[in-house]
Design a protein around this motif. Structure first.
Motif, PDB file in Angstrom:
ATOM      1  N   UNK A   1       0.840  -1.200   0.000  1.00 12.54           N
ATOM      2  CA  UNK A   1       0.000   0.000   0.000  1.00 12.54           C
ATOM      3  C   UNK A   1       0.874   1.248   0.000  1.00 12.54           C
ATOM      4  N   UNK A   2       1.917   1.257   0.843  1.00 15.56           N
ATOM      5  CA  UNK A   2       2.826   2.407   0.878  1.00 15.56           C
ATOM      6  C   UNK A   2       3.514   2.611  -0.467  1.00 15.56           C
ATOM      7  N   UNK A   3       3.967   1.509  -1.088  1.00 13.71           N
ATOM      8  CA  UNK A   3       4.620   1.615  -2.397  1.00 13.71           C
ATOM      9  C   UNK A   3       3.669   2.156  -3.443  1.00 13.71           C
ATOM     10  N   UNK A   4       2.445   1.671  -3.439  1.00 12.54           N
ATOM     11  CA  UNK A   4       1.459   2.130  -4.419  1.00 12.54           C
ATOM     12  C   UNK A   4       1.124   3.601  -4.203  1.00 12.54           C
ATOM     13  N   UNK A   5       0.995   4.012  -2.951  1.00 14.82           N
ATOM     14  CA  UNK A   5       0.709   5.425  -2.643  1.00 14.82           C
ATOM     15  C   UNK A   5       1.867   6.305  -3.123  1.00 14.82           C
ATOM     16  N   UNK A   6       3.096   5.844  -2.930  1.00 10.74           N
ATOM     17  CA  UNK A   6       4.261   6.608  -3.383  1.00 10.74           C
ATOM     18  C   UNK A   6       4.277   6.712  -4.908  1.00 10.74           C
ATOM     19  N   UNK A   7       3.918   5.634  -5.593  1.00  9.40           N
ATOM     20  CA  UNK A   7       3.860   5.659  -7.064  1.00  9.40           C
ATOM     21  C   UNK A   7       2.814   6.653  -7.542  1.00  9.40           C
ATOM     22  N   UNK A   8       1.652   6.634  -6.918  1.00 11.61           N
ATOM     23  CA  UNK A   8       0.587   7.553  -7.303  1.00 11.61           C
ATOM     24  C   UNK A   8       0.984   9.000  -7.048  1.00 11.61           C
ATOM     25  N   UNK A   9       1.651   9.244  -5.956  1.00 10.82           N
ATOM     26  CA  UNK A   9       2.083  10.591  -5.613  1.00 10.82           C
ATOM     27  C   UNK A   9       3.101  11.090  -6.641  1.00 10.82           C
ATOM     28  N   UNK A  10       4.019  10.223  -7.060  1.00  9.78           N
ATOM     29  CA  UNK A  10       5.029  10.607  -8.053  1.00  9.78           C
ATOM     30  C   UNK A  10       4.401  10.880  -9.421  1.00  9.78           C
ATOM     31  N   UNK A  11       3.321  10.189  -9.732  1.00  6.81           N
ATOM     32  CA  UNK A  11       2.725  10.345 -11.072  1.00  6.81           C
ATOM     33  C   UNK A  11       1.818  11.583 -11.162  1.00  6.81           C
ATOM     34  N   UNK A  12       1.577  12.254 -10.069  1.00  3.71           N
ATOM     35  CA  UNK A  12       0.712  13.451 -10.101  1.00  3.71           C
ATOM     36  C   UNK A  12       1.451  14.676 -10.513  1.00  3.71           C
TER      37      UNK A  12
END
Length: 95
Positions: free
Chosen positions: A84-95
């Motif tokens: 979940x943390x990794x996915x949240x970090x990926x989403x944050x980077x893609x914004x």
């Protein structure tokens, strides 16, 4: 139909029955009350039939002990939280 969680004694009895079945080459059903690490270890025995080693049996007993003491569930939660943390970090980077 059983309601609620099985007791430790019920789980122990189920584990021994499923271990005997796996030792004869039968795969584990998912609705046994045993967790995934325990079922995976038992299925390794079934797949190795008729050449299942004592090491595989000991691994299944260790996995089952992890179910009883909660360490399997703790590892699952840690892995889930990490994903979940990794996915949240990926989403944050893609914004």
């Amino acid at each position: 139909m059983r309601r609620g969680r099985p007791s430790k004694e019920q789980l122990q009895q189920t584990f021994e029955q499923v271990l005997a079945s796996a030792s004869e080459g039968r795969l584990v059903r998912t609705e046994t009350g045993l967790d995934r690490p325990t079922r995976d270890a038992l299925n390794a025995i079934a797949r190795a039939h008729p050449n299942a080693s004592e090491e595989l049996v000991e691994e299944s007993r260790s996995a089952f002990a992890g179910q009883l003491d909660g360490s399997n569930a703790a590892r699952w939660r840690e892995e889930s939280d990490r994903k979940i943390r990794e996915r949240a970090a990926q989403l944050k980077r893609s914004q």
